[in-house]
Design a protein around this motif. Structure first.
Motif, short mmCIF file in Angstrom:
data_model
loop_
_atom_site.label_atom_id
_atom_site.label_comp_id
_atom_site.label_asym_id
_atom_site.label_seq_id
_atom_site.Cartn_x
_atom_site.Cartn_y
_atom_site.Cartn_z
N ALA A 34 10.59 7.50 2.07
CA ALA A 34 10.88 8.08 0.70
C ALA A 34 10.91 8.93 0.59
O ALA A 34 9.40 9.38 0.52
CB ALA A 34 10.79 7.09 0.63
N ASP A 35 12.01 9.97 -0.01
CA ASP A 35 11.54 11.71 0.03
C ASP A 35 11.14 11.29 -1.57
O ASP A 35 10.53 12.55 -1.72
CB ASP A 35 13.13 12.17 0.37
CG ASP A 35 13.57 12.83 1.61
OD1 ASP A 35 12.03 12.57 2.17
OD2 ASP A 35 14.71 12.16 2.50
N ASP A 36 11.53 10.31 -2.07
CA ASP A 36 11.04 10.42 -4.17
C ASP A 36 10.55 9.01 -4.18
O ASP A 36 11.20 7.59 -3.72
CB ASP A 36 12.47 11.10 -4.42
CG ASP A 36 13.16 10.57 -4.29
OD1 ASP A 36 14.10 8.98 -3.88
OD2 ASP A 36 14.71 11.36 -4.31
N MET A 79 0.72 -1.32 0.56
CA MET A 79 -0.03 0.42 0.24
C MET A 79 0.94 1.49 0.07
O MET A 79 1.50 1.20 0.67
CB MET A 79 -0.90 -0.14 0.99
CG MET A 79 -1.60 1.18 0.78
SD MET A 79 -3.42 0.98 2.82
CE MET A 79 -4.34 -0.40 2.08
N VAL A 80 0.92 2.07 -1.08
CA VAL A 80 1.28 3.22 -1.37
C VAL A 80 0.63 5.10 -1.17
O VAL A 80 -0.64 5.00 -1.07
CB VAL A 80 2.15 2.72 -2.25
CG1 VAL A 80 2.93 4.85 -3.14
CG2 VAL A 80 2.70 1.99 -3.08
N TYR A 81 1.35 5.30 -0.27
CA TYR A 81 0.77 6.26 -0.03
C TYR A 81 1.59 7.64 0.62
O TYR A 81 2.79 7.88 0.34
CB TYR A 81 -0.37 6.21 1.71
CG TYR A 81 0.17 5.65 2.41
CD1 TYR A 81 0.50 6.55 3.55
CD2 TYR A 81 0.30 4.80 3.18
CE1 TYR A 81 1.12 5.54 4.69
CE2 TYR A 81 1.45 3.50 3.38
CZ TYR A 81 1.69 4.37 5.15
OH TYR A 81 1.89 3.37 5.83
N SER A 82 0.94 8.92 1.09
CA SER A 82 1.87 10.22 0.53
C SER A 82 2.10 10.03 2.75
O SER A 82 0.91 10.08 3.04
CB SER A 82 1.30 10.94 0.67
OG SER A 82 0.15 11.72 0.79
N ALA A 83 2.81 11.30 2.90
CA ALA A 83 2.86 11.08 4.46
C ALA A 83 1.81 12.47 4.95
O ALA A 83 1.47 12.52 5.88
CB ALA A 83 4.54 12.46 4.24
N GLN A 84 1.37 13.16 3.64
CA GLN A 84 0.30 13.69 4.48
C GLN A 84 -1.30 12.58 4.85
O GLN A 84 -1.38 13.21 5.36
CB GLN A 84 -0.37 14.79 3.12
CG GLN A 84 -1.63 15.90 3.15
CD GLN A 84 -1.67 16.04 1.93
OE1 GLN A 84 -1.94 15.24 0.47
NE2 GLN A 84 -2.61 17.27 2.24
N PRO A 112 -3.82 14.14 -6.26
CA PRO A 112 -2.08 13.02 -7.08
C PRO A 112 -1.63 12.86 -5.32
O PRO A 112 -1.13 13.79 -4.28
CB PRO A 112 -1.55 14.16 -7.93
CG PRO A 112 -3.14 14.55 -8.12
CD PRO A 112 -3.78 15.49 -7.44
N LEU A 113 -1.15 11.25 -5.86
CA LEU A 113 0.37 11.67 -4.97
C LEU A 113 1.41 12.50 -4.21
O LEU A 113 2.68 12.34 -5.58
CB LEU A 113 0.09 9.85 -4.68
CG LEU A 113 -0.25 9.22 -4.49
CD1 LEU A 113 -0.28 7.62 -4.87
CD2 LEU A 113 -0.60 9.07 -2.69
N LYS A 114 1.91 12.96 -4.61
CA LYS A 114 2.89 13.58 -3.92
C LYS A 114 3.70 12.85 -2.46
O LYS A 114 3.75 13.27 -2.05
CB LYS A 114 2.36 15.06 -3.80
CG LYS A 114 1.90 15.60 -4.48
CD LYS A 114 1.33 17.25 -4.21
CE LYS A 114 0.14 17.72 -5.37
NZ LYS A 114 0.28 18.89 -5.12
N ALA A 173 2.36 4.21 -12.12
CA ALA A 173 1.43 4.57 -10.69
C ALA A 173 1.10 4.98 -9.96
O ALA A 173 -0.23 6.07 -9.79
CB ALA A 173 1.92 2.81 -9.56
N LEU A 174 2.18 5.88 -10.16
CA LEU A 174 2.01 7.45 -8.79
C LEU A 174 1.41 8.27 -10.22
O LEU A 174 0.65 8.66 -9.35
CB LEU A 174 3.39 7.36 -8.10
CG LEU A 174 3.83 6.56 -7.30
CD1 LEU A 174 5.44 7.62 -7.18
CD2 LEU A 174 2.97 7.04 -6.36
N ALA A 175 1.36 8.23 -10.89
CA ALA A 175 0.97 9.02 -12.13
C ALA A 175 -0.68 8.77 -12.23
O ALA A 175 -0.93 10.15 -12.38
CB ALA A 175 2.25 9.00 -13.30
N GLN A 176 -0.29 8.06 -12.10
CA GLN A 176 -2.08 7.57 -12.22
C GLN A 176 -3.34 8.26 -10.89
O GLN A 176 -4.45 8.57 -11.73
CB GLN A 176 -2.35 6.09 -12.16
CG GLN A 176 -1.72 5.48 -13.20
CD GLN A 176 -1.95 3.79 -13.12
OE1 GLN A 176 -2.76 3.32 -12.41
NE2 GLN A 176 -1.37 2.76 -14.02
N SER A 177 -2.32 8.71 -10.03
CA SER A 177 -3.13 9.23 -9.06
C SER A 177 -3.41 10.38 -9.65
O SER A 177 -4.79 11.42 -8.91
CB SER A 177 -3.32 9.17 -7.93
OG SER A 177 -1.65 10.15 -8.12
#
Length: 552
Positions: free
Chosen positions: A406-408, A377-382, A448-450, A426-430
Motif C-alpha cells: 500500500a502507498d498509504d 506484521m506491518v513494515y515498510s518497503a525499505q 519511524p515506519l514510512k 500504531a504507525l505513529a508509535q514508531s
C-alpha cells in the motif's frame, strides 16, 4: 547354545566378509568395521536373551507397562539374532543425528543412522541455521569480545531458572569449539552474522550458513556423512529399542515391504526431535501451546519421550517450547524477526499493537496466544528491501504473494480490514523515541515506519518443544534417581532444552540448534567412547574364556 553361522565366517578376519544390504543400510557389512574377530561370539552370548522395548501395535507381547497417557509399552523375548551390529546406532538424521554420527565416526566407531522420514528434514532444515557461539575465531576476527560466561548469563537472563541449567553452562562452554569443529572437521560453511543480532544476545554471536538457511547447514552435514561413508537408512523408522537388563543395546527397524531389521549397538543415540507434532502429548505436557498452529517438522512425534519414560527416564522443562509470532498464514513461511527488529510492528484485527515486538519472536507468540486474532506484521518497503537482500528466504514471501502492498495507511487499512484510525495510531508509535511507548519498546531499528507500507498476516506457531529426556553433560539419559541408563544418549529436541520451564518466553534465538548440534557432538563422542570401552571389556572376556577353556 551353538554359534550362529553368520558369526562363524567372521572368525578368520574381515577380508572375506561380504557386504549385505540390510533394510537400506547398504555398504555396511554384517558386522561392519569390527576389528576383533572373536567379538561376535561374545556378543551373541551377551545378547542371547535380550528383550526389545516398543510401543503397542508393534507385535509386542508380555509384561505391559503403563507409561505416558494413551501409550503402553511392552516387553517381549527376542529369539532371533541381530541382522547387523554397529558400535553406535543413531535414531534420527536431522542436525543432531548427523553431527553425532560424524563425531562418533571421527572417534573411530562404526555408525549407522535410521531415519523414519523419506528425506532429510527435521527442524534444522526449517531453521535459519543460526548457531550461537561465544569466543569463536570468527568473532575475534570481527573484533567482538565474548565469553562462555557472558553467553550463559544472557541465556539464563531470558530463560530464568529451569531443570537443565547444567546444560546451559556446558553448551555455552562448548559453543566456540562446536562452531569451529563444524567448519574444520564437518566442512560446514558458516559465517558470523553481524548485520543483526536477535533478542537475548548482548553481542553478535550467531554463526549461520551464507544463505541463512538450515537447509544449507543440513546439506553440508549430509555431504560430510557421505564422504565418511556413514550409512543413512531413509524411510525406515525405529519401532523398538532393544534392552537387556536395563541396558540399551540396539533397536528394531522397520524397512521396505514389511521387512524388519534387528540392529545391535553398544550405544544408541536418540536424535528424534521433540513432540510438537503429537497433539496428545502437547495436550498433556505443553498445554499452553495447544492453540498455536504447528510450524515444525512433521516427524516430531515424541518417540524418545515414550521410550525413555518406559525405561524410567527423568524428564525436564516439558512445558517449554519455541514459539514463533510470525508464521505467515497464506504461505506457511516463517517471517524472519529481523523485520520487527528493523522497526516492524505486529497489530491485531483492531489495528492495535499487542506488545513490544523486540521481546522476540518466541516471547511475542505467547502474547498472540493470549489475544484474539487475526494478526498482521506491518513494515515498510525499505525494511522489505533491506531484509530480502540479506535473507533470501524472506524475499520468497513477497514472491509468492504473501504481502499486502500500500502507498498509504488508508489503503493498507482497507486491504487488511482494520480501522484506519487505529492503524495510523500504531504507525505513529514508531515515531516515538520509546519513552512514551505503551508497550515499553525502546529500539526502532530504521526509525519511524514510512510509506510505502507492507503487511503480512501472521499466526502464532509452535515450532518445536523445549522439554524432553533428562541428560547429563555427557548426553547420557538419566533415570529419575539421577543414574544414567546405560547405552542410551539423547540430544536436540529429544533431550531437555535450555529455554525455561514453561511457555515460549524463555527462548533465545539459536537455543534449539545449540542444543541439537552441541549435544549431538557430545553424544557422538561419548557413545563412541562407551563403545570402545565395551569392546575392551568383551575382548578381555574372550581372552579369559579362551584361557579357561570355556569357548570351544
Amino acid at each position: 547354545m551353538p554359534i550362529p553361522d553368520s558369526t562363524v565366517n567372521t572368525i578368520g578376519g574381515g577380508s572375506d566378509i561380504e557386504t549385505t544390504p540390510i533394510n537400506g543400510f547398504s555398504g555396511i557389512s554384517s558386522p561392519h568395521n569390527l576389528n576383533i574377530s572373536l567379538l561376535l561370539i561374545v556378543i551373541y552370548h551377551v545378547f542371547s536373551d535380550i528383550s526389545p522395548l516398543g510401543i503397542d501395535g508393534c507385535n509386542s507381547r508380555f509384561h505391559s507397562v503403563d507409561t505416558l497417557e494413551g501409550c503402553s509399552v511392552t516387553f517381549r523375548e527376542l529369539t532371533t539374532d541381530f541382522d547387523l551390529e554397529v558400535d553406535v546406532l543413531i535414531v534420527g538424521a536431522g542436525g543432531c543425528g548427523l553431527v553425532a554420527a560424524i563425531a562418533a565416526d571421527a572417534a573411530g566407531a562404526s555408525v549407522a543412522i535410521a531415519e523414519k522420514q523419506s528425506c532429510l528434514s527435521g527442524n534444522t532444515a526449517l531453521s535459519s541455521g543460526s548457531i550461537p557461539a561465544a569466543g569463536s575465531r570468527l568473532q575475534r576476527a570481527a573484533g567482538i569480545e565474548d565469553s562462555p560466561e557472558r553467553f550463559a548469563k544472557d541465556i539464563l537472563q531470558v530463560s530464568g531458572p529451569h531443570d537443565a541449567e547444567h546444560l546451559t553452562n556446558c553448551l555455552a562452554q562448548l559453543s566456540a569449539e562446536l562452531v569451529e569443529w563444524l567448519i574444520d572437521d564437518a566442512h560446514v560453511s558458516l559465517t558470523l552474522v553481524t548485520s543483526y543480532r536477535h533478542v537475548g544476545h548482548s553481542v553478535a554471536r550467531l554463526h549461520s550458513p551464507p544463505s541463512r538457511t538450515g537447509q544449507e547447514l543440513l546439506r553440508d552435514l549430509e555431504a560430510e556423512a557421505g564422504r565418511r561413508g556413514i550409512p543413512i537408512a531413509l524411510g525406515q523408522p525405529v519401532r523398538e529399542l532393544i534392552v537387556r537388563g536395563g541396558v540399551v543395546c540396539g533397536a528394531i527397524v522397520d524397512g521396505d515391504r514389511g521387512s524388519v531389521s534387528r540392529i545391535g549397538a553398544r550405544a544408541v543415540i536418540l536424535a528424534t526431535n521433540g513432540f510438537g507434532a503429537a497433539p496428545d502429548l502437547i495436550a498433556k505436557y505443553c498445554p499452553t501451546a495447544q492453540a498455536a498452529a504447528y510450524g515444525g517438522a512433521p516427524g516430531s512425534t515424541g518417540e524418545a519421550l515414550i521410550w525413555g519414560a518406559a525405561l524410567g527416564a527423568a524428564t525436564g522443562n516439558l512445558e517449554a517450547f519455541q514459539g514463533h509470532a510470525g508464521l505467515a498464514l497464506r504461505s506457511g513461511a516463517l517471517m524472519t524477526w529481523t523485520v520487527a527488529e528493523r522497526g516492524g510492528i505486529v497489530i491485531n484485527g483492531g489495528g492495535q499493537r499487542i506488545g513490544d515486538e523486540t521481546c522476540g519472536y518466541s516471547a511475542l507468540a505467547s502474547t498472540e496466544l493470549a489475544h484474539e486474532g487475526p494478526f498482521y506484521m506491518v513494515y515498510s518497503a525499505q525494511i522489505e528491501a533491506d531484509v530480502a537482500a540479506g535473507q533470501p528466504e524472506f524475499a520468497q514471501v513477497a514472491e509468492i504473494g504473501d504481502v499486502f502492498c500500500a502507498d498509504d495507511a488508508a489503503s493498507l487499512a482497507k486491504q487488511i480490514g482494520v480501522p484506519e484510525a487505529a492503524l495510523r495510531d500504531a504507525l505513529a508509535q514508531s515515531a516515538d523515541d520509546g519513552a512514551n511507548d505503551p508497550h515499553g519498546r525502546r529500539a526502532w531499528g530504521f526509525g519511524p515506519l514510512k510509506a510505502p507500507y507492507r503487511a503480512t498476516e501472521v499466526h502464532p506457531a509452535l515450532f518445536h518443544t523445549q522439554g524432553g529426556l533428562a541428560v547429563d553433560t555427557r548426553a547420557r539419559v538419566l533415570r529419575k534417581d539421577g543414574e544414567p541408563i546405560r547405552g542410551l544418549y539423547a540430544g536436540g529436541g529429544a533431550a531437555t532444552g535450555i529455554s525455561g520451564r514453561r511457555g515460549s518466553d524463555g527462548y533465545v534465538s539459536g537455543n534449539g540448534l545449540l542444543s541439537a548440534l552441541g549435544l549431538g557432538l557430545i553424544a557422538g563422542r561419548e557413545a563412541a567412547r562407551h563403545a570402545a570401552e565395551q569392546s575392551v571389556a568383551l575382548r578381555t572376556k574372550v581372552n579369559h574364556d579362551i584361557q579357561q577353556g570355556e569357548m570351544t
